[in-house]
Every structure is written in C-alpha cells, then in structure tokens.
Design a protein around this motif. Structure first.
Motif, PDB file in Angstrom:
ATOM      1  N   THR A 259      51.477 139.711  45.335  1.00 44.35           N
ATOM      2  CA  THR A 259      51.557 141.135  45.637  1.00 44.35           C
ATOM      3  C   THR A 259      53.027 141.484  45.842  1.00 44.35           C
ATOM      4  OG1 THR A 259      51.324 140.741  48.010  1.00 44.35           O
ATOM      5  CG2 THR A 259      49.297 141.150  46.759  1.00 44.35           C
ATOM      6  N   LYS A 260      53.294 142.749  45.981  1.00 46.36           N
ATOM      7  CA  LYS A 260      54.680 143.170  46.211  1.00 46.36           C
ATOM      8  C   LYS A 260      55.206 142.537  47.493  1.00 46.36           C
ATOM      9  CE  LYS A 260      54.995 147.495  43.666  1.00 46.36           C
ATOM     10  NZ  LYS A 260      55.974 146.890  42.730  1.00 46.36           N
ATOM     11  N   GLY A 261      56.389 141.949  47.385  1.00 45.21           N
ATOM     12  CA  GLY A 261      56.991 141.299  48.535  1.00 45.21           C
ATOM     13  C   GLY A 261      56.715 139.814  48.604  1.00 45.21           C
ATOM     14  N   SER A 262      55.978 139.272  47.626  1.00 47.74           N
ATOM     15  CA  SER A 262      55.608 137.858  47.687  1.00 47.74           C
ATOM     16  C   SER A 262      56.566 136.938  46.955  1.00 47.74           C
ATOM     17  CB  SER A 262      54.196 137.663  47.122  1.00 47.74           C
ATOM     18  OG  SER A 262      54.139 138.075  45.757  1.00 47.74           O
ATOM     19  N   SER A 263      57.470 137.501  46.136  1.00 49.22           N
ATOM     20  CA  SER A 263      58.392 136.650  45.379  1.00 49.22           C
ATOM     21  C   SER A 263      59.657 137.427  45.040  1.00 49.22           C
ATOM     22  CB  SER A 263      57.736 136.139  44.088  1.00 49.22           C
ATOM     23  OG  SER A 263      57.522 137.211  43.186  1.00 49.22           O
TER      24      SER A 263
ATOM     25  N   GLY B  15      61.813 130.595  55.728  1.00 52.40           N
ATOM     26  CA  GLY B  15      60.536 130.652  56.438  1.00 52.40           C
ATOM     27  C   GLY B  15      59.912 132.031  56.438  1.00 52.40           C
ATOM     28  N   GLY B  16      60.606 133.014  55.855  1.00 50.47           N
ATOM     29  CA  GLY B  16      60.088 134.376  55.828  1.00 50.47           C
ATOM     30  C   GLY B  16      58.892 134.513  54.904  1.00 50.47           C
ATOM     31  N   ASP B  17      58.060 135.514  55.157  1.00 51.76           N
ATOM     32  CA  ASP B  17      56.845 135.689  54.363  1.00 51.76           C
ATOM     33  C   ASP B  17      56.776 137.030  53.645  1.00 51.76           C
ATOM     34  OD1 ASP B  17      56.567 137.155  56.659  1.00 51.76           O
ATOM     35  OD2 ASP B  17      54.601 136.386  57.205  1.00 51.76           O
ATOM     36  N   VAL B  18      57.884 137.771  53.607  1.00 47.75           N
ATOM     37  CA  VAL B  18      57.946 138.986  52.808  1.00 47.75           C
ATOM     38  C   VAL B  18      59.369 139.140  52.287  1.00 47.75           C
ATOM     39  CG1 VAL B  18      58.467 140.489  54.799  1.00 47.75           C
ATOM     40  CG2 VAL B  18      57.439 141.473  52.734  1.00 47.75           C
ATOM     41  N   ILE B  19      59.472 139.573  51.049  1.00 47.86           N
ATOM     42  CA  ILE B  19      60.782 139.736  50.416  1.00 47.86           C
ATOM     43  C   ILE B  19      60.985 141.218  50.114  1.00 47.86           C
ATOM     44  CG2 ILE B  19      62.208 139.176  48.412  1.00 47.86           C
ATOM     45  CD1 ILE B  19      60.666 136.526  48.235  1.00 47.86           C
ATOM     46  N   PHE B  20      62.049 141.760  50.693  1.00 43.83           N
ATOM     47  CA  PHE B  20      62.435 143.143  50.438  1.00 43.83           C
ATOM     48  C   PHE B  20      63.608 143.167  49.475  1.00 43.83           C
ATOM     49  CE2 PHE B  20      60.675 143.486  54.808  1.00 43.83           C
ATOM     50  CZ  PHE B  20      59.719 144.462  54.590  1.00 43.83           C
TER      51      PHE B  20
ATOM     52  N   PRO C   8      59.564 141.855  44.504  1.00 38.29           N
ATOM     53  CA  PRO C   8      59.883 142.203  45.896  1.00 38.29           C
ATOM     54  C   PRO C   8      59.300 143.554  46.286  1.00 38.29           C
ATOM     55  CG  PRO C   8      61.749 142.684  44.494  1.00 38.29           C
ATOM     56  CD  PRO C   8      60.709 142.073  43.599  1.00 38.29           C
ATOM     57  N   PHE C   9      59.254 143.790  47.579  1.00 31.94           N
ATOM     58  CA  PHE C   9      58.884 145.104  48.101  1.00 31.94           C
ATOM     59  C   PHE C   9      60.175 145.919  48.163  1.00 31.94           C
ATOM     60  CE2 PHE C   9      57.912 148.387  51.109  1.00 31.94           C
ATOM     61  CZ  PHE C   9      56.555 148.624  50.975  1.00 31.94           C
ATOM     62  N   VAL C  10      60.270 146.950  47.346  1.00 30.14           N
ATOM     63  CA  VAL C  10      61.511 147.702  47.192  1.00 30.14           C
ATOM     64  C   VAL C  10      61.578 148.817  48.238  1.00 30.14           C
ATOM     65  CG1 VAL C  10      62.938 149.086  45.649  1.00 30.14           C
ATOM     66  CG2 VAL C  10      61.554 147.200  44.727  1.00 30.14           C
ATOM     67  N   LEU C  11      62.676 148.843  48.977  1.00 26.98           N
ATOM     68  CA  LEU C  11      62.940 149.916  49.931  1.00 26.98           C
ATOM     69  C   LEU C  11      64.000 150.826  49.317  1.00 26.98           C
ATOM     70  CD1 LEU C  11      63.061 147.806  53.228  1.00 26.98           C
ATOM     71  CD2 LEU C  11      61.191 149.260  52.417  1.00 26.98           C
ATOM     72  N   GLU C  12      63.552 151.899  48.708  1.00 28.12           N
ATOM     73  CA  GLU C  12      64.470 152.771  47.973  1.00 28.12           C
ATOM     74  C   GLU C  12      65.198 153.758  48.872  1.00 28.12           C
ATOM     75  OE1 GLU C  12      62.030 154.585  45.020  1.00 28.12           O
ATOM     76  OE2 GLU C  12      62.006 152.807  43.717  1.00 28.12           O
TER      77      GLU C  12
ATOM     78  N   PHE D 223      66.151 140.378  50.640  1.00 25.37           N
ATOM     79  CA  PHE D 223      66.047 139.933  52.030  1.00 25.37           C
ATOM     80  C   PHE D 223      64.671 139.282  52.203  1.00 25.37           C
ATOM     81  CE2 PHE D 223      68.943 143.469  51.916  1.00 25.37           C
ATOM     82  CZ  PHE D 223      69.917 143.208  52.867  1.00 25.37           C
ATOM     83  N   ARG D 224      64.650 138.031  52.634  1.00 20.50           N
ATOM     84  CA  ARG D 224      63.386 137.345  52.895  1.00 20.50           C
ATOM     85  C   ARG D 224      63.256 137.166  54.410  1.00 20.50           C
ATOM     86  NH1 ARG D 224      61.221 131.763  50.026  1.00 20.50           N
ATOM     87  NH2 ARG D 224      59.214 131.671  51.125  1.00 20.50           N
ATOM     88  N   VAL D 225      62.321 137.878  54.994  1.00 27.05           N
ATOM     89  CA  VAL D 225      62.208 137.916  56.456  1.00 27.05           C
ATOM     90  C   VAL D 225      60.734 137.802  56.850  1.00 27.05           C
ATOM     91  CG1 VAL D 225      64.351 139.207  56.829  1.00 27.05           C
ATOM     92  CG2 VAL D 225      62.225 140.445  56.333  1.00 27.05           C
ATOM     93  N   HIS D 226      60.455 138.018  58.124  1.00 31.54           N
ATOM     94  CA  HIS D 226      59.108 137.868  58.659  1.00 31.54           C
ATOM     95  C   HIS D 226      58.444 139.230  58.817  1.00 31.54           C
ATOM     96  CE1 HIS D 226      61.279 134.189  59.824  1.00 31.54           C
ATOM     97  NE2 HIS D 226      60.099 133.595  59.704  1.00 31.54           N
ATOM     98  N   ARG D 227      57.311 139.398  58.161  1.00 26.19           N
ATOM     99  CA  ARG D 227      56.599 140.666  58.209  1.00 26.19           C
ATOM    100  C   ARG D 227      56.139 141.020  59.626  1.00 26.19           C
ATOM    101  NH1 ARG D 227      52.598 141.670  54.649  1.00 26.19           N
ATOM    102  NH2 ARG D 227      53.430 140.129  53.197  1.00 26.19           N
ATOM    103  N   TYR D 228      56.002 140.030  60.469  1.00 26.57           N
ATOM    104  CA  TYR D 228      55.535 140.249  61.840  1.00 26.57           C
ATOM    105  C   TYR D 228      56.337 141.334  62.542  1.00 26.57           C
ATOM    106  CZ  TYR D 228      55.155 139.437  66.880  1.00 26.57           C
ATOM    107  OH  TYR D 228      55.007 139.606  68.226  1.00 26.57           O
ATOM    108  N   PHE D 229      57.657 141.301  62.384  1.00 30.40           N
ATOM    109  CA  PHE D 229      58.507 142.271  63.065  1.00 30.40           C
ATOM    110  C   PHE D 229      58.256 143.689  62.561  1.00 30.40           C
ATOM    111  CE2 PHE D 229      61.222 138.365  63.348  1.00 30.40           C
ATOM    112  CZ  PHE D 229      61.112 138.205  64.716  1.00 30.40           C
TER     113      PHE D 229
END
Length: 277
Positions: free
Chosen positions: A64-68, A24-29, A72-76, A36-42
């Motif tokens: 966009t980044k974090g959508s698949s 159910g998450g809407d952003v992928i890190f 993913p949105f990379v946290l380096e 990690f697929r979690v909720h951007r709200y937090f």
C-alpha cells in the motif's frame, strides 16, 4: 537539526534522508525529493488527519502507499525542511530538552496545525513564547495558525506604542484588518494630532494601554473558559502553588476574577496547552 541526505539506490532523483530514513520504521513518506522512513505510531496516535489518511499496514506480500520506496505516501503540502524539523519533536535524542530557534518552532507549529497535532502545537507555542520574536512576525504567524490572540497583547501593544507608524510592507504582511486595528489603537493611545500633522506622544500606558488593546482587538479571556474538569472546586491563588485561597466571610481573599459566563479566570499566567485551540 541535521538535514543531510544520502542517495537512494532506487531512483537517482529521489534521496533518502540521512537522519530520518529509519530502518525500523513502518511507513515511508515522500516530501519533495526526499524519502523519510519513520514510525506510523507517532502520526496515528494524535492526528485525526493521519488516522484517516494513512492506510493500515498491509498483510505480507501486499503493498500500500507508504510501504516501500517505490510506493511512498506523498505529502504534497509540506516542505522537506519543515518535515525534518517536525520529526525532530518525536526523535529528539535529548529527552524533554528542546533547543531550537524561532524558525524551527514556526515550521513545527505550521505542520502541527495543518495536520491536527494538538499536543505538538501546544509544545511549539510554549517554546515560541519563551523566545524573542519580532512583533510583526509573531502576529503573522499566530494569525496564520489559529493561535489564541490573547497571546498577542504584548505584540499589539509594541506596535501601538512605538514611534514609527506601520509601514506599507508591514501592512501587507499584517493584512488590511489587522493594520487598521493597529492604526485605530495608535490613534486612540495618542489622541489628537499636532499642528504639524504628526501624532502626539502616547498618553496611555500600563494597564490602561493593555485594556485599550484588548478592547479594540476584542480580546476577552471569558471567550476561552476553562472546561468543567479544569475549574477548581475551591478558588486558588496562583501564588500559593495550588493551595486553597483563604476565605473571609465565605468569600476568597484576592480571588481571581470571574468571567462573564461565570467561569473561573486566572489573574495571570496560564498554560499554553489551554491557550492552544
């Protein structure tokens, strides 16, 4: 905290986190080799860092980044183990009950400071204050993550009062400035050396030792005044559960001291929330 992972069908080298790949998450890190697929709200609710960095959810058909998984949105600047611990704050299944050790809360404190999550940082500090920490470790951690150094009086005092001087390895951990401050405190608390070159026993104790530590480390509560909204219109006694302190001749009996700038200063205790920068 469960850190198990399962293999992703997208890429053999990238693994979906077993606990925090939430459908159910809407952003992928991506952190190290884990997704990690979690909720951007937090992340956007509290953190100015993520409000600026995270792209808005894309319209249907756009990516966009974090959508698949493939984008993913990379946290380096994080480790997957630390990120797993950090997410646990938001997804803890035990409502308002946080049971973790010093290493867990240190990881959480690190990322909360790094990514500007003030409420999470305050939570980590509150929990760390309840746990036993080695004085060296506590000083190093609190210095690294910009924690109010008034919370370190007990740790500075322990290193000042103990028989053994700061070792070379401990000095490397603490850094030159802190090591020199502790050496000065130890010397001031003991006085002159004995004939055999050894320091004399500590001859300052209790409140005098605490005042010595605060003076040498330049720890003054008045440097952290309460905000106007926090300043009570009528001085209160911390032991009276918020009730107004009785007055005598227009002055409160046993009122807490006033800081140099005139701000109200509690005599003891205080919320870690206010201690958090």
């Amino acid at each position: 905290m469960n850190s198990a992972v399962s293999q992703s069908p997208v890429n053999e080298r990238i693994l979906r986190h077993d606990q925090y790949y939430i459908h159910g998450g809407d952003v992928i890190f991506r952190v190290e080799n884990f997704l990690f697929r979690v909720h951007r709200y937090f992340f956007v609710r509290e953190s100015a860092f993520f409000r600026e960095k995270l792209p808005h959810p894309p319209p249907p058909g756009e990516f966009t980044k974090g959508s698949s998984d493939t984008n993913p949105f990379v946290l380096e600047d994080a480790r997957s183990m630390d990120f797993n611990r950090f997410l646990w704050v938001f997804y803890n299944p035990k409502y308002s009950i946080y049971e973790a050790d010093v290493d867990d809360w240190t990881s959480i404190l690190k990322l909360a400071h790094q990514w500007s999550f003030p409420e999470v940082k305050a939570l980590a500090l509150r929990e760390l204050e309840r746990l036993e920490m080695d004085p060296i470790q506590k000083i190093v951690v609190y210095h690294a993550y910009d924690v109010d150094r008034n919370l370190l009086v007990a740790s500075y005092t322990a290193l000042t009062a103990r028989d053994e001087p700061i070792s070379l390895d401990e000095g490397r951990e603490l850094g030159l400035e802190t090591s020199l401050q502790i050496a000065r405190a130890r010397e001031a608390a003991r006085g002159a050396r004995t004939k055999n070159g050894r320091g004399s026993p500590v001859n300052v104790a209790g409140n005098d030792l605490e005042l010595l530590i605060k003076d040498l480390f330049q720890l003054h509560d008045a440097s952290h005044p309460l905000t106007p909204s926090d300043t009570p219109s009528t001085p209160t006694d911390p032991t009276m559960n918020g009730r107004a302190t009785p007055t005598q001749n227009g002055k409160p009996n046993g009122a807490a001291p006033v800081g140099q700038n005139g701000s109200f200063r509690p005599t003891s205790g205080g919320s870690v929330m206010s201690a958090c920068p």
